[in-house]
Design a protein around this motif. Structure first.
Motif, short mmCIF file in Angstrom:
data_model
loop_
_atom_site.label_atom_id
_atom_site.label_comp_id
_atom_site.label_asym_id
_atom_site.label_seq_id
_atom_site.Cartn_x
_atom_site.Cartn_y
_atom_site.Cartn_z
N ALA A 189 0.60 -1.36 -0.03
CA ALA A 189 0.09 0.16 0.01
C ALA A 189 0.96 1.30 0.09
O ALA A 189 0.42 2.21 -0.62
CB ALA A 189 -0.81 -0.10 1.23
N PHE A 190 1.91 1.28 0.56
CA PHE A 190 2.83 2.51 0.88
C PHE A 190 4.26 2.12 -0.15
O PHE A 190 4.81 3.36 0.02
CB PHE A 190 3.16 2.53 2.04
CG PHE A 190 2.40 2.87 3.16
CD1 PHE A 190 1.94 4.44 3.47
CD2 PHE A 190 1.47 2.05 3.88
CE1 PHE A 190 0.83 4.72 4.13
CE2 PHE A 190 0.31 2.48 4.72
CZ PHE A 190 0.05 3.95 4.75
N LYS A 191 4.28 1.24 -0.92
CA LYS A 191 5.17 1.07 -1.80
C LYS A 191 6.61 1.24 -0.88
O LYS A 191 7.57 1.73 -1.53
CB LYS A 191 5.24 2.27 -2.99
CG LYS A 191 4.23 1.87 -4.17
CD LYS A 191 4.53 2.63 -5.21
CE LYS A 191 3.58 2.41 -6.39
NZ LYS A 191 3.97 1.18 -6.77
N ALA A 192 6.60 0.62 0.12
CA ALA A 192 7.90 0.55 1.05
C ALA A 192 8.81 -0.37 0.41
O ALA A 192 8.75 -1.37 -0.16
CB ALA A 192 7.47 0.01 2.44
N PRO A 193 10.19 0.11 0.42
CA PRO A 193 11.25 -0.60 -0.13
C PRO A 193 11.64 -2.22 0.69
O PRO A 193 12.45 -2.12 1.62
CB PRO A 193 12.41 0.34 0.04
CG PRO A 193 12.07 0.89 0.99
CD PRO A 193 10.61 1.35 1.12
N ALA A 194 10.83 -3.06 0.43
CA ALA A 194 10.91 -4.46 1.26
C ALA A 194 10.96 -5.59 0.25
O ALA A 194 10.65 -5.23 -0.83
CB ALA A 194 9.73 -4.52 2.21
N ILE A 195 12.01 -6.57 0.71
CA ILE A 195 11.94 -7.72 -0.15
C ILE A 195 11.40 -9.04 0.95
O ILE A 195 12.00 -8.99 1.92
CB ILE A 195 13.30 -8.02 -0.53
CG1 ILE A 195 13.90 -6.94 -1.79
CG2 ILE A 195 13.00 -9.32 -1.44
CD1 ILE A 195 15.17 -7.15 -2.15
N PHE A 196 10.39 -9.55 0.72
CA PHE A 196 9.87 -10.58 1.36
C PHE A 196 10.09 -12.10 0.79
O PHE A 196 9.66 -12.24 -0.24
CB PHE A 196 8.22 -10.26 1.56
CG PHE A 196 7.79 -9.36 1.85
CD1 PHE A 196 7.75 -9.09 3.49
CD2 PHE A 196 7.40 -8.11 1.29
CE1 PHE A 196 7.57 -7.91 4.05
CE2 PHE A 196 7.03 -6.93 2.11
CZ PHE A 196 7.11 -6.71 3.33
N ILE A 223 0.27 -11.34 -5.20
CA ILE A 223 -0.63 -10.76 -6.18
C ILE A 223 -1.72 -10.08 -5.29
O ILE A 223 -2.18 -8.88 -5.77
CB ILE A 223 -1.09 -11.59 -7.31
CG1 ILE A 223 0.16 -12.25 -7.89
CG2 ILE A 223 -1.89 -11.17 -8.40
CD1 ILE A 223 1.17 -11.27 -8.63
N ALA A 224 -2.24 -10.65 -4.32
CA ALA A 224 -3.47 -10.10 -3.69
C ALA A 224 -3.10 -8.85 -2.90
O ALA A 224 -4.01 -7.87 -2.95
CB ALA A 224 -4.19 -11.07 -2.66
N ALA A 225 -1.79 -8.67 -2.70
CA ALA A 225 -1.25 -7.48 -2.07
C ALA A 225 -0.87 -6.27 -3.23
O ALA A 225 -0.45 -5.43 -2.73
CB ALA A 225 -0.26 -7.75 -1.09
N GLY A 226 -0.98 -6.88 -4.39
CA GLY A 226 -0.71 -5.78 -5.48
C GLY A 226 0.81 -5.80 -5.48
O GLY A 226 1.22 -4.58 -6.24
N ILE A 227 1.61 -6.49 -5.34
CA ILE A 227 2.97 -6.72 -5.37
C ILE A 227 3.53 -7.57 -6.15
O ILE A 227 3.20 -8.77 -6.41
CB ILE A 227 3.64 -6.50 -4.04
CG1 ILE A 227 3.69 -8.20 -3.39
CG2 ILE A 227 3.27 -5.59 -3.06
CD1 ILE A 227 4.47 -8.26 -2.11
N PRO A 228 4.69 -7.12 -6.82
CA PRO A 228 5.44 -8.18 -8.04
C PRO A 228 5.73 -9.30 -7.19
O PRO A 228 6.16 -9.29 -6.02
CB PRO A 228 6.47 -7.33 -8.48
CG PRO A 228 6.28 -6.03 -8.36
CD PRO A 228 5.38 -5.80 -7.26
N THR A 258 8.89 -6.47 -3.03
CA THR A 258 8.58 -7.71 -3.90
C THR A 258 8.53 -9.02 -3.01
O THR A 258 9.03 -9.17 -2.11
CB THR A 258 9.87 -8.01 -4.86
OG1 THR A 258 9.91 -6.84 -5.91
CG2 THR A 258 9.98 -9.28 -5.76
N LEU A 259 8.00 -9.89 -3.32
CA LEU A 259 7.70 -11.30 -2.81
C LEU A 259 8.23 -12.35 -3.65
O LEU A 259 7.83 -12.49 -4.88
CB LEU A 259 6.12 -11.59 -2.52
CG LEU A 259 5.87 -13.14 -1.85
CD1 LEU A 259 6.46 -12.85 -0.51
CD2 LEU A 259 4.56 -13.48 -1.95
N ILE A 260 9.27 -13.00 -2.88
CA ILE A 260 10.23 -14.13 -3.57
C ILE A 260 9.82 -15.41 -2.80
O ILE A 260 10.39 -15.67 -1.84
CB ILE A 260 11.62 -13.55 -3.82
CG1 ILE A 260 11.82 -12.16 -4.29
CG2 ILE A 260 12.25 -14.73 -4.35
CD1 ILE A 260 13.19 -12.04 -4.66
#
Length: 368
Positions: A189-196, A223-228, A258-260
């Motif tokens: 939601a906040f486009k925070a710079p995180a890698i999960f 995808i449900a959270a709107g992140i690559p 991003t979620l990896i």
């Protein structure tokens, strides 16, 4: 309704079909995706391999130390070296790592002294005293809680205008926790710079991945959270490195988290606290995954390039054994933890009345 009939499963199937596993190096150590092959120098490839071999020895020695009663809580890491160390290899020193309890290797390579990692395993408070300039948090024991914390750290990085990222790891079981969804949703939601990272090692303790969720991949949950999101061969260090490097670049450029999902396997038990994997895993499954060993695969690749040898590997193994021996010796020399230490560490300033009494009682006992 004919062709206009509503099909609620269509979108689901479309998403699932798009998640094909990203791979660069196959099980035989051969490049199968040359276009994606990272531009790593021979020295960098050798360094990454050295870290993976070192960590496999660290795992073996930690298991032995645990069985000797010289370590406390320990979660084996063998089989996940590519997922853990190749992802870390793509990070920068200023990045923040929020590990789960199996992710001690990443924070050791990020700068946490090994002797302090051993003290963490023993439950000693000094093991959680992170040196200045080492951007890691202590390993999280609560499953998935580090996801929410990583979202918060990433938002702080964003507000300070720093070109860094917050990186966190959990297992496939962690992706079933509420904190998992809250963390990726907040960061998205906040486009925070995180890698999960979701290190899908096939079992959440004894629960098979396919039993704990109807999702065909864990990556698709992002995808449900709107992140690559991406599904990566977690036994392939090159693919893990590339996926992480790309996620980091996009994050620092303001494109969000991003979620990896790294598809991997843990060769040992969930933890050394009595788990017996033979009760829920078959020998055939173990054998199948042993053929995908990330170290064997990477060794074949580097030997074919002429930059790795048995002698070089033995040098790394001997160095690891010596440094581990020195680290456990230093951990043994740490002052014994006292009850008064616990009280003082938990309360700053005025203590509650009941704890004042208990503090004096234990202080007297400890002085004898």
């Amino acid at each position: 309704m004919g062709e206009n009939k509503f099909d609620p499963t269509a979108a689901l199937h479309e998403v699932e079909e798009k998640f094909q596993m990203f791979q660069i190096l196959n099980e035989e150590g051969e490049i199968v995706n040359n276009e994606a092959n990272p531009d790593l120098s021979d020295e960098e490839l050798v360094e990454l391999m050295s870290r993976m071999v070192y960590t496999r020895i660290l795992d073996q020695r930690s298991i032995s130390l645990n069985r000797q009663g010289r370590l406390g809580f320990y979660a084996p890491t063998a089989g996940q070296e590519a997922s853990q160390l190749a992802s870390h290899f793509a990070l920068e020193k200023e990045d923040w790592i929020l590990p789960g309890y199996r992710d001690v290797p990443q924070i050791v390579w990020h700068g946490l002294p090994l002797w302090k990692a051993f003290l963490f395993s023993r439950g000693h408070f000094v093991g959680n005293q992170i040196p200045e300039g080492v951007n890691v948090l202590p390993p999280q024991i609560i499953i998935g809680a580090q996801y929410v914390q990583a979202a918060g750290v990433a938002l702080g990085i964003q507000k300070r205008g720093q070109k860094t990222v917050a990186v966190t790891y959990t297992g496939d079981g962690g992706s079933s926790q509420g904190d998992f969804y809250e963390g990726i949703n907040f960061a998205g939601a906040f486009k925070a710079p995180a890698i999960f990272f979701v290190q899908n090692n096939q079992f959440a303790i004894s629960t098979p991945r396919e039993v704990q969720t109807a999702a065909k991949t864990l990556a698709q949950k992002g995808i449900a959270a709107g992140i690559p999101s991406i599904l990566v061969d977690g036994m392939d260090p090159l693919a893990v490195y590339v996926a992480t490097k790309d996620a980091r670049e996009r994050a620092v450029n303001g494109e969000g988290p991003t979620l990896i999902e790294t598809l991997c396997y843990r060769y040992g038990p969930h933890t050394m606290a009595g788990d017996d994997p033979t009760r829920y895993r078959t020998g055939d499954l173990d054998n199948e995954w042993s053929l995908k060993d990330p170290i064997v695969r990477f060794r074949k690749y580097l030997e074919a390039k002429g930059i790795w040898s048995k002698e070089k590997e033995e040098e790394v193994i001997e160095r690891a054994k010596e440094e581990i021996k020195d680290a456990i010796k230093k951990a043994d020399q740490a002052p014994k933890q006292k009850v008064t230490d616990l009280i003082e560490n938990m309360y700053e300033g005025e203590k509650p009345h009941n704890l004042k009494e208990q503090f004096e009682i234990y202080k007297e006992k400890e002085s004898k």
